[in-house]
Motif scaffolding. Structure first.
Motif, mmCIF file in Angstrom:
data_model
loop_
_atom_site.group_PDB
_atom_site.id
_atom_site.type_symbol
_atom_site.label_atom_id
_atom_site.label_comp_id
_atom_site.label_asym_id
_atom_site.label_seq_id
_atom_site.Cartn_x
_atom_site.Cartn_y
_atom_site.Cartn_z
ATOM 1 N N VAL A 75 34.152 32.118 0.229
ATOM 2 C CA VAL A 75 33.416 32.252 1.487
ATOM 3 C C VAL A 75 32.861 30.905 1.909
ATOM 4 O O VAL A 75 32.995 30.469 3.055
ATOM 5 N N ARG A 76 32.293 30.226 0.955
ATOM 6 C CA ARG A 76 31.675 28.940 1.215
ATOM 7 C C ARG A 76 32.706 27.917 1.684
ATOM 8 O O ARG A 76 32.493 27.207 2.663
ATOM 9 N N GLN A 77 33.851 27.906 0.982
ATOM 10 C CA GLN A 77 34.888 26.957 1.361
ATOM 11 C C GLN A 77 35.374 27.243 2.771
ATOM 12 O O GLN A 77 35.514 26.352 3.601
ATOM 13 N N PHE A 78 35.619 28.527 3.060
ATOM 14 C CA PHE A 78 36.226 28.865 4.345
ATOM 15 C C PHE A 78 35.263 28.649 5.500
ATOM 16 O O PHE A 78 35.615 28.034 6.515
ATOM 17 N N LEU A 79 34.033 29.121 5.343
ATOM 18 C CA LEU A 79 33.084 29.035 6.455
ATOM 19 C C LEU A 79 32.614 27.611 6.712
ATOM 20 O O LEU A 79 31.998 27.324 7.742
ATOM 21 N N ASN A 80 32.861 26.736 5.761
ATOM 22 C CA ASN A 80 32.462 25.355 5.987
ATOM 23 C C ASN A 80 33.658 24.418 6.099
ATOM 24 O O ASN A 80 33.498 23.204 6.087
ATOM 25 N N ALA A 81 34.872 25.021 6.193
ATOM 26 C CA ALA A 81 36.095 24.255 6.413
ATOM 27 C C ALA A 81 36.228 23.091 5.441
ATOM 28 O O ALA A 81 36.343 21.945 5.832
ATOM 29 N N GLN A 82 36.172 23.403 4.143
ATOM 30 C CA GLN A 82 36.272 22.341 3.142
ATOM 31 C C GLN A 82 37.580 22.444 2.385
ATOM 32 O O GLN A 82 38.215 23.491 2.365
ATOM 33 N N ARG A 83 37.953 21.331 1.741
ATOM 34 C CA ARG A 83 39.155 21.369 0.928
ATOM 35 C C ARG A 83 38.847 21.793 -0.505
ATOM 36 O O ARG A 83 39.686 22.327 -1.206
ATOM 37 N N LEU B 1 30.513 19.853 -4.566
ATOM 38 C CA LEU B 1 30.469 20.593 -3.312
ATOM 39 C C LEU B 1 29.319 20.066 -2.475
ATOM 40 O O LEU B 1 28.203 19.932 -2.988
ATOM 41 N N PRO B 2 29.579 19.786 -1.221
ATOM 42 C CA PRO B 2 28.469 19.355 -0.378
ATOM 43 C C PRO B 2 27.481 20.506 -0.220
ATOM 44 O O PRO B 2 27.861 21.659 -0.371
ATOM 45 N N PRO B 3 26.225 20.227 0.045
ATOM 46 C CA PRO B 3 25.262 21.320 0.194
ATOM 47 C C PRO B 3 25.616 22.172 1.403
ATOM 48 O O PRO B 3 26.276 21.703 2.334
ATOM 49 N N LEU B 4 25.194 23.453 1.401
ATOM 50 C CA LEU B 4 25.455 24.334 2.540
ATOM 51 C C LEU B 4 24.799 23.761 3.788
ATOM 52 O O LEU B 4 23.637 23.342 3.739
ATOM 53 N N PRO B 5 25.516 23.728 4.890
ATOM 54 C CA PRO B 5 24.883 23.263 6.124
ATOM 55 C C PRO B 5 23.886 24.299 6.629
ATOM 56 O O PRO B 5 23.955 25.460 6.235
ATOM 57 N N PRO B 6 22.963 23.904 7.471
ATOM 58 C CA PRO B 6 21.981 24.854 8.000
ATOM 59 C C PRO B 6 22.666 25.977 8.783
ATOM 60 O O PRO B 6 23.719 25.760 9.380
ATOM 61 N N ILE B 7 22.065 27.162 8.770
ATOM 62 C CA ILE B 7 22.609 28.277 9.554
ATOM 63 C C ILE B 7 22.159 28.101 11.002
ATOM 64 O O ILE B 7 20.958 27.985 11.269
ATOM 65 N N PRO B 8 23.114 28.061 11.927
ATOM 66 C CA PRO B 8 22.716 27.865 13.330
ATOM 67 C C PRO B 8 22.127 29.146 13.917
ATOM 68 O O PRO B 8 22.318 30.230 13.373
ATOM 69 N N VAL C 31 16.583 35.604 0.216
ATOM 70 C CA VAL C 31 17.480 34.444 0.149
ATOM 71 C C VAL C 31 16.851 33.285 0.911
ATOM 72 O O VAL C 31 16.368 33.472 2.029
ATOM 73 N N THR C 32 16.832 32.131 0.288
ATOM 74 C CA THR C 32 16.307 30.960 0.993
ATOM 75 C C THR C 32 17.450 30.339 1.776
ATOM 76 O O THR C 32 18.432 29.895 1.188
ATOM 77 N N PRO C 33 17.375 30.365 3.108
ATOM 78 C CA PRO C 33 18.455 29.755 3.891
ATOM 79 C C PRO C 33 18.492 28.249 3.644
ATOM 80 O O PRO C 33 17.471 27.665 3.257
ATOM 81 N N PRO C 34 19.646 27.624 3.824
ATOM 82 C CA PRO C 34 19.734 26.169 3.647
ATOM 83 C C PRO C 34 18.711 25.470 4.530
ATOM 84 O O PRO C 34 18.373 25.979 5.603
#
Ligand SMILES: Nc1ncnc2c1ncn2[C@@H]1O[C@H](COP(=O)(O)OP(=O)(O)OP(=O)(O)O)[C@@H](O)[C@H]1O
Ligand SMILES: [Mg+2]
Lengths: 256, 336
Positions: free
Chosen positions: B236-244, B269-276, B302-305
């Protein structure tokens, strides 16, 4: 082995498709517009080829019979024989060839293209049954055109035979026409039209089925058209044989 | 208004090859859901199964108490009147003009006069910005225009359940922003249930109430937007943040070797970006399905990024673009 199973399954599917179409026949609203458009379209692609094929057909029959009959000394029957040959057999066959080759292939290509462009899916999702909306009017149109075409082929074929017999073979117009009565009878014409009706329905059904089950992109449509024409030809010749056999059993023949 | 769609244990295969199996999810009535997944995982097949164009091997799809896979053809056609569907490549009728395409469902299903039809069609075409192209055939317009015409046709009967297969593919960034606004505004006005398949990560992050991800033949996760955006589940993390970095490779699944090599190289892994923030309706009034930002995170501990739900927070510049209510997206979109 698996191809045999496949053939059986396809035939079953095709049969179910025919039943669906039959059921669609009774459904309202009747698709008048589509029917008229299709009838117009099918006749526009088939009238000219049918006329052009039937002239030489009539002439060939007259030619074949002409010499044979002369050897037997029965020239006065040329007309009768060619009428029988043209009206009973050649007419429906020419109709079948033209309907399958020109009308059927066009129907199949049209529906196949719609299938692979997902138009048929879209139509179903919009709550419209493609069998009712597209197939039924095509089958009806094809039947109507086949009947008309058969009439046309008979007239053109008989005229061709007449012209050939009278102008080139030196037959007499009176004998040609009089012998109509000798062997020909009204049921001959009726059975020709019945055949044409069946051919029209069969050609449109096969073409529609093949088109609506086309898959695999544009190449799939090409394959479907090709198969549809081949299958229709085989089916029509078999049908022709069946109807003729039944006809001879049921209707007493003149002069026999 | 709006209809709930409940999918239970759905499995579909072609010639013995499973596309996905045991998919269970509920599209809540009146909410917008987005379906994501790598190319070829069967998202389009899922949509087609939902409307009964493809029969699943197993499982049920419940809509208003009816189980779609078990309905007769006849009953299916009735249920389908609830749906508005946009196919991946528009699926316009090639022999009809754009106008006739959009008018087609009205002419088939309603007793409206031509004048009434004209009014509805013009409104829908205006909504998708296609005024002026009415007389063109589908073959004579661009891919993006076909897409928008398909959109207009899908909406013309005011459906209760709206399924869009990649409405934004082939659209330019500005049109995509307008389209996203249009989806939000439509949902506010009609309260229909939406399911949108998209590859646009910005759309997935800012538009829906719920997100689902299909991966490797099953539904990896389905739930509220904030749940997936704050998820640390690798796929989920990889896909939603478009990472390799992550389990998805070019050929869908990375093999063990590749993964081991990745772990070896210590790729961090880069940290999760903030939720817009979720995109608001253009007239500023809330949608019924809308929930206050951060509610799900608070309720589930859950603590959001860091930096989430701040005005202007977002992964890409476009997340910030259609800013305040009544901004450029609101007036120019002609969404009413
Ligand atoms: N009618 C069909 N017959 C056989 N296989 C099919 C059929 N339709 C789709 N498939 C297969 O199902 C799989 C999923 O296809 P689908 O079009 O749903 O992918 P997708 O997730 O929509 O991909 P994309 O994001 O590229 O649109 C593919 O492997 C495809 O080959
Ligand atoms: Mg797809």
């Amino acid at each position: 082995m698996s191809t045999a199973v496949d053939v059986v399954r396809r035939s079953g599917e095709f049969f179910a498709f025919c039943l669906d179409t039959l059921r669609g026949l009774g459904r309202r609203p009747v698709q008048v517009r589509e029917f008229v458009q299709q009838a117009w379209f099918i006749s526009s692609v088939s009238i000219l080829p049918a006329a052009l094929v039937s002239i030489p057909f009539g002439a060939v029959i007259a030619l074949q019979l002409g010499s044979l009959v002369r050897q037997l000394g029965a020239q006065s029957f040329t007309g009768a024989a060619s009428v029988l040959a043209v009206v009973r057999e050649a007419g429906p066959i020419v109709t079948a060839l033209v309907i399958a080759g020109a009308g059927g292939s066009a129907i199949c290509a049209d529906l196949g293209a719609r299938k692979i462009r997902e138009e048929l899916d879209a139509m179903q999702v919009l709550g419209i049954d493609p069998i009712h909306r597209l197939v039924v009017p095509r089958v009806l149109a094809s039947m109507l055109v086949a009947v008309l075409l058969n009439g046309l082929v008979s007239v053109v074929g008989v005229s061709g035979g007449y012209a050939f017999n009278v102008l080139l073979q030196g037959g007499t117009p009176g004998a040609y026409l009089a012998s109509f009565q000798a062997l020909g009878q009204l049921p001959d014409l009726v059975v020709g039209e019945v055949k044409a009706l069946l051919f029209g329905a069969a050609a449109a059904l096969v073409a529609s089925y093949k088109g609506m089950t086309a898959k695999g992109g544009p190449k799939g449509v090409g394959d479907a058209v090709n198969q549809s024409v081949v299958i229709t030809f085989m089916l029509l010749f078999a049908l022709n044989f069946l109807v003729t056999a039944v006809y001879f059993q049921v209707v007493p023949q003149k002069g026999s | 208004m709006g209809v709930e769609v409940a999918v239970r244990g759905l499995t579909k295969s072609f010639n013995g090859q499973p596309v996905w199996s045991d998919v269970s999810l509920t599209l809540p009535a009146g909410e917008i859901s987005v379906l994501l997944g790598p190319s070829g995982t069967g998202k389009s097949v899922f949509l087609k199964t939902l409307v009964g164009l493809l029969r699943p091997d197993r499982g049920s799809i419940l809509i208003e108490g009816l189980d779609l896979p078990r309905l007769s053809e006849r009953a299916l056609y009735e249920v389908r009147k609830l749906f508005g569907v946009l196919f991946q490549d528009g699926a316009l009728f090639g022999s009809m003009t754009i106008y006739d395409n959009v008018a087609f469902p009205l002419r088939e299903h309603t007793r409206k006069t031509e004048a009434e039809i004209r009014a509805v069609v013009t409104e829908k075409l205006d909504m998708v910005g296609l005024i002026g192209a009415e007389r063109k055939l589908p073959g004579e317009i661009s891919g993006g225009m076909r897409k928008r015409a398909g959109l207009a046709r899908a909406l013309v009967l005011d459906p209760q359940i709206i399924l869009f297969d990649e409405p934004d593919s082939g659209l330019d960034p500005v049109r995509t922003a307008y389209l996203n606004q249009l989806i939000i505004d439509l949902n506010q006005r009609t309260e229909a249930t939406f399911l949108i398949v998209t590859h646009d990560i910005n759309t997935a992050r800012t538009v829906p109430d719920n997100i689902g991800l299909i991966y490797h033949g099953h539904l990896a996760m389905f739930g509220p937007r904030e749940m997936l955006l704050s998820s640390t589940e690798p796929v989920v993390r990889q896909f939603l943040n478009a990472q390799r970095i992550g389990p998805i490779g070019m050929a869908e699944e990375k093999d063990a070797e590749e993964l081991a090599a990745e772990a070896q190289s210590g790729a961090e892994l880069p940290p999760l970006p903030p939720i817009p923030l979720q995109l608001p309706p253009s007239d500023g009034r809330p949608r019924r399905a809308e929930r206050p930002p951060g509610q799900w995170c608070r309720e589930h501990g859950v603590t959001p990024p860091p930096g989430s739900f701040a005005d202007g927070a977002g992964a890409s510049p476009r997340a910030r673009e259609p800013e305040p209510a009544g901004g450029p997206a609101g007036t120019g979109g002609g969404a009413r």
